[in-house]
Design a protein around this motif. Structure first.
Motif, PDB file in Angstrom:
ATOM      1  N   SER A 109     -39.488  53.764  13.403  1.00  0.00           N
ATOM      2  CA  SER A 109     -39.746  54.678  14.622  1.00  0.00           C
ATOM      3  C   SER A 109     -40.622  55.821  13.610  1.00  0.00           C
ATOM      4  O   SER A 109     -41.050  55.825  12.407  1.00  0.00           O
ATOM      5  CB  SER A 109     -38.500  55.509  14.837  1.00  0.00           C
ATOM      6  N   HIS A 110     -40.885  57.032  14.324  1.00  0.00           N
ATOM      7  CA  HIS A 110     -41.350  58.071  13.681  1.00  0.00           C
ATOM      8  C   HIS A 110     -40.624  59.032  12.632  1.00  0.00           C
ATOM      9  O   HIS A 110     -41.201  59.604  11.692  1.00  0.00           O
ATOM     10  CB  HIS A 110     -41.692  59.146  14.970  1.00  0.00           C
ATOM     11  N   LYS A 111     -39.387  58.654  12.645  1.00  0.00           N
ATOM     12  CA  LYS A 111     -38.619  59.414  11.706  1.00  0.00           C
ATOM     13  C   LYS A 111     -38.614  59.580  10.195  1.00  0.00           C
ATOM     14  O   LYS A 111     -38.526  60.385   9.822  1.00  0.00           O
ATOM     15  CB  LYS A 111     -36.996  59.199  12.059  1.00  0.00           C
ATOM     16  N   GLN A 138     -30.595  55.591  14.034  1.00  0.00           N
ATOM     17  CA  GLN A 138     -31.888  55.601  13.921  1.00  0.00           C
ATOM     18  C   GLN A 138     -32.269  56.628  12.790  1.00  0.00           C
ATOM     19  O   GLN A 138     -33.026  56.405  11.817  1.00  0.00           O
ATOM     20  CB  GLN A 138     -32.707  56.276  14.840  1.00  0.00           C
ATOM     21  N   SER A 228     -34.294  66.391  13.358  1.00  0.00           N
ATOM     22  CA  SER A 228     -35.124  66.685  14.380  1.00  0.00           C
ATOM     23  C   SER A 228     -34.917  68.141  14.391  1.00  0.00           C
ATOM     24  O   SER A 228     -34.430  68.960  13.548  1.00  0.00           O
ATOM     25  CB  SER A 228     -34.727  66.083  15.520  1.00  0.00           C
ATOM     26  N   CYS A 261     -41.439  61.486  24.697  1.00  0.00           N
ATOM     27  CA  CYS A 261     -39.923  61.887  25.154  1.00  0.00           C
ATOM     28  C   CYS A 261     -39.343  62.608  24.190  1.00  0.00           C
ATOM     29  O   CYS A 261     -40.013  63.032  22.944  1.00  0.00           O
ATOM     30  CB  CYS A 261     -39.065  60.315  24.951  1.00  0.00           C
ATOM     31  N   VAL A 262     -38.420  63.444  24.803  1.00  0.00           N
ATOM     32  CA  VAL A 262     -37.741  64.529  23.842  1.00  0.00           C
ATOM     33  C   VAL A 262     -36.198  64.453  23.770  1.00  0.00           C
ATOM     34  O   VAL A 262     -35.494  64.439  24.647  1.00  0.00           O
ATOM     35  CB  VAL A 262     -38.105  65.706  24.367  1.00  0.00           C
ATOM     36  N   GLY A 263     -35.741  64.377  22.384  1.00  0.00           N
ATOM     37  CA  GLY A 263     -34.207  64.334  22.132  1.00  0.00           C
ATOM     38  C   GLY A 263     -34.275  66.007  21.456  1.00  0.00           C
ATOM     39  O   GLY A 263     -33.814  66.820  22.280  1.00  0.00           O
ATOM     40  N   GLY A 265     -37.061  66.805  19.870  1.00  0.00           N
ATOM     41  CA  GLY A 265     -38.484  67.197  20.098  1.00  0.00           C
ATOM     42  C   GLY A 265     -39.322  66.864  19.144  1.00  0.00           C
ATOM     43  O   GLY A 265     -40.668  67.389  19.173  1.00  0.00           O
ATOM     44  N   ASN A 267     -40.625  63.946  17.603  1.00  0.00           N
ATOM     45  CA  ASN A 267     -41.925  62.942  17.702  1.00  0.00           C
ATOM     46  C   ASN A 267     -42.886  63.532  18.847  1.00  0.00           C
ATOM     47  O   ASN A 267     -44.213  63.397  18.424  1.00  0.00           O
ATOM     48  CB  ASN A 267     -41.424  61.731  18.160  1.00  0.00           C
ATOM     49  N   GLY A 337     -30.662  58.543  21.286  1.00  0.00           N
ATOM     50  CA  GLY A 337     -31.460  59.646  20.655  1.00  0.00           C
ATOM     51  C   GLY A 337     -31.985  60.867  21.626  1.00  0.00           C
ATOM     52  O   GLY A 337     -32.550  61.767  20.959  1.00  0.00           O
ATOM     53  N   ALA A 382     -38.105  51.539  22.386  1.00  0.00           N
ATOM     54  CA  ALA A 382     -36.882  52.118  22.175  1.00  0.00           C
ATOM     55  C   ALA A 382     -36.599  52.650  23.660  1.00  0.00           C
ATOM     56  O   ALA A 382     -37.426  53.190  24.054  1.00  0.00           O
ATOM     57  CB  ALA A 382     -36.801  52.959  21.142  1.00  0.00           C
ATOM     58  N   GLU A 384     -35.368  55.582  24.145  1.00  0.00           N
ATOM     59  CA  GLU A 384     -35.889  56.659  24.168  1.00  0.00           C
ATOM     60  C   GLU A 384     -37.223  56.810  24.828  1.00  0.00           C
ATOM     61  O   GLU A 384     -37.713  57.511  25.635  1.00  0.00           O
ATOM     62  CB  GLU A 384     -35.639  57.464  22.723  1.00  0.00           C
ATOM     63  N   THR A 385     -38.116  56.035  24.241  1.00  0.00           N
ATOM     64  CA  THR A 385     -39.651  55.921  24.404  1.00  0.00           C
ATOM     65  C   THR A 385     -39.759  55.627  25.704  1.00  0.00           C
ATOM     66  O   THR A 385     -40.834  55.915  26.267  1.00  0.00           O
ATOM     67  CB  THR A 385     -40.154  54.924  23.209  1.00  0.00           C
ATOM     68  N   SER A 413     -42.741  56.149  20.157  1.00  0.00           N
ATOM     69  CA  SER A 413     -42.038  56.479  19.034  1.00  0.00           C
ATOM     70  C   SER A 413     -41.331  55.395  18.305  1.00  0.00           C
ATOM     71  O   SER A 413     -41.054  55.781  17.140  1.00  0.00           O
ATOM     72  CB  SER A 413     -41.075  57.797  19.483  1.00  0.00           C
ATOM     73  N   GLY A 414     -41.232  54.465  18.930  1.00  0.00           N
ATOM     74  CA  GLY A 414     -40.417  53.586  18.264  1.00  0.00           C
ATOM     75  C   GLY A 414     -39.904  52.304  18.992  1.00  0.00           C
ATOM     76  O   GLY A 414     -40.290  52.038  20.208  1.00  0.00           O
TER      77      GLY A 414
HETATM   78  C1  LIG Z   1     -34.715  59.712  17.513  1.00  0.00           C
HETATM   79  C2  LIG Z   1     -35.734  59.156  18.460  1.00  0.00           C
HETATM   80  C3  LIG Z   1     -36.131  59.911  19.203  1.00  0.00           C
HETATM   81  C4  LIG Z   1     -35.846  61.396  19.713  1.00  0.00           C
HETATM   82  O1  LIG Z   1     -36.003  62.272  18.823  1.00  0.00           O
HETATM   83  P1  LIG Z   1     -36.995  63.440  18.632  1.00  0.00           P
HETATM   84  O2  LIG Z   1     -36.736  64.314  17.677  1.00  0.00           O
HETATM   85  O3  LIG Z   1     -37.009  64.279  19.972  1.00  0.00           O
HETATM   86  O4  LIG Z   1     -38.387  62.712  18.578  1.00  0.00           O
HETATM   87  C5  LIG Z   1     -37.242  59.327  20.198  1.00  0.00           C
HETATM   88  N1  LIG Z   1     -37.639  58.043  19.881  1.00  0.00           N
HETATM   89  C6  LIG Z   1     -37.217  57.631  18.968  1.00  0.00           C
HETATM   90  C7  LIG Z   1     -37.748  55.907  18.651  1.00  0.00           C
HETATM   91  C8  LIG Z   1     -36.234  57.812  18.062  1.00  0.00           C
HETATM   92  O5  LIG Z   1     -35.798  57.071  17.046  1.00  0.00           O
END
Ligand SMILES: *Cc1c(COP(=O)(O)O)cnc(C)c1O
Length: 456
Positions: A109-111, A138, A228, A261-263, A265, A267, A337, A382, A384-385, A413-414
């Motif tokens: 992922s972006h993390k 994650q 995040s 997508c926003v968890g 915020g 990514n 996420g 994912a 989330e994505t 994002s992943g």
């Molecule tokens: C953790 C995660 C997110 C959500 O977190 P943000 O801080 O909003 O980016 C989104 N996509 C993936 C793949 C994640 O692992």
């Protein structure tokens, strides 16, 4: 034939992060203590290293990325920008669809973009161990990966139910040398107090945060890390959007609309802020930037904009943001996420000012979109994505009706390789769409302290 991939050379990795605080129409409301006093750098220094605290409050537009961080980034960066030509054909849309693929990092992922940077700044200041919390794993796996490069130890408090039910990310953390502890644990006073009351507690992100912070403040040379929400995390993620801008130049194109997508915020902010800068400057007034969230946890679309704690245990300062209340426990959707009660102050502010929009979706429609995407483009994203995949597909279908040849972008994002049980539930018709529990959220909001910031 249209190109499918827009690639940069290794030397073209941006050398600076972009700090949107330099370009905000009005400055960010500062984090405050419950008595309304602003939080000082000294307040934060037991938890974070000064290098990161400075970035948190900096208004400098460009912040140099240390060589050592760039060196680790080179393992998987620059990441590709794709043109989703097969998806466009499948949808029969005149629109062009692009996505930036962060699933190529080793944790998927972006993390790691921020995990690596955070590990570096802690190492520079002599910190020997980082603590953090993780839900499905994650963030924990990203920090385990990041710390491995700088000789830091890493302790991850993982929510008990996920620890038992989702072992694979825990095993990844162990591969990278981190210690992963089910939370609540006997390691901390707070964890022990929970276990005394309920030895079988399934845990929660709030409990895990409290344990990770307690561990950090009660041990020497140990600090805490957050994946995040905070300004410095969003800053590190702008590497995504900065690369993306160069890639759109290669494509001789520019997005009309951007989805993510926003968890918390991070990514989406990272991918979009370098473009939002053009909008704030007046160069791209028509650029639409849209945050995508779950209807089960609709922070930006249903929450008020107010000061609230970042965590359930009220250990963090109060942040000005959209929130459903720090005590709000969202329904158990598969996009773990995206179940955060608040949102990054920087993103929240731009939504409040109308620069960024927000939409919310149910999980069944989101998985349907992810499967459409997988069958056309091959990547299993994912959960989330999948929320912004849904938004991009809907936009492309609108273009089909109007005949518009818009350029659509989404932040991919992943990958979803550890979320296949969720896809399994979708295929078995077992996914439930949770309505927004307005009553629960109302109760949670009643518990948010009404703070008036003191002007100093
Ligand atoms: C953790 C995660 C997110 C959500 O977190 P943000 O801080 O909003 O980016 C989104 N996509 C993936 C793949 C994640 O692992």
């Amino acid at each position: 034939m249209d190109r499918v991939k827009f690639l940069l050379d290794e030397e073209e990795i941006p050398k600076k992060w972009y700090n949107i605080q330099a370009d905000l129409p009005t400055p960010l409301d500062p984090p405050v203590k419950p008595n309304g006093e602003p939080v000082t750098p000294e307040d934060l220094s037991p938890i974070f290293p000064m290098g990161l605290i400075k970035q948190e409050v900096s208004r400098e537009r460009w912040i140099r990325i240390p060589e050592e961080v760039l060196d680790v980034y080179r393992l998987w960066r620059p990441t590709p920008l794709y043109r989703a030509t097969r998806l466009e054909k499948a949808l029969k849309t005149p629109a062009k669809i692009y996505y930036k693929w962060e699933g190529v990092s080793p944790p998927g992922s972006h993390k790691p973009n921020t995990a690596v940077a955070q590990a570096y700044y802690n190492m520079k200041e002599g910190v020997e161990r980082l603590t953090t919390e993780t839900g499905a794993g994650q963030w924990g796996s990203a920090l385990a990966f990041g710390t491995a490069f700088f000789g830091l130890k890493c302790t991850v408090y993982m929510v008990r139910v996920s620890y038992d039910q989702k072992p694979y990310r825990r095993i990844m953390m162990q591969c990278w040398g981190a210690e992963c502890i089910p939370s609540p644990s006997k390691r901390t006073k707070f964890g022990r107090s929970i276990l005394e009351k309920d030895p079988d507690s399934p845990g929660s992100l709030g409990i895990a945060i409290s344990e990770a912070i307690e561990d950090a403040v009660t041990h020497d040379n140990t600090k805490y890390s957050l994946g995040s929400v905070l300004n410095h995390v969003l800053l590190h993620q702008t590497i995504v959007g900065l690369e993306c801008k160069k890639q759109f130049e290669l494509a001789d194109d520019y997005p009309d609309v951007m989805f993510g997508c926003v968890g918390g915020g991070s990514n989406f902010a990272g991918a979009s802020f370098p473009f939002v800068a053009d909008k704030l400057r007046g160069d791209k007034p028509d650029l639409k930037v849209v945050a995508c969230e779950p209807k089960a946890c609709p922070t930006l679309t249903k929450g008020p904009y107010m000061y609230d704690h970042g965590d359930a245990a009220k250990m963090t300062p109060l942040l000005m943001m959209y929130t459903l209340g720090h005590g709000f426990v969202p329904p158990p959707i598969h996009a773990g996420g995206l179940r955060y009660h608040g949102d990054a102050p920087l993103l929240s502010k731009l939504v409040k000012e109308g620069v960024i929009d927000a939409v919310a979706y149910h999980q069944t429609e989101v998985f349907k979109a992810a499967v459409t995407f997988a069958r056309a483009e091959g990547f299993v994203v994912a959960p989330e994505t999948a929320h912004c995949v849904k938004a991009a597909i809907d936009e492309a279908l609108r273009c089909k009706e109007t005949g518009e040849e818009k350029t659509i972008f989404f932040a991919n994002s992943g990958h979803g390789h550890f979320d296949l049980a969720a896809y399994d539930a979708y295929f078995a018709g077992k996914l439930v769409d949770y309505e927004y529990p307005a009553e629960l959220a109302k109760k949670a909001l009643e518990k948010v302290p009404r703070v008036k910031p003191k002007v100093v």
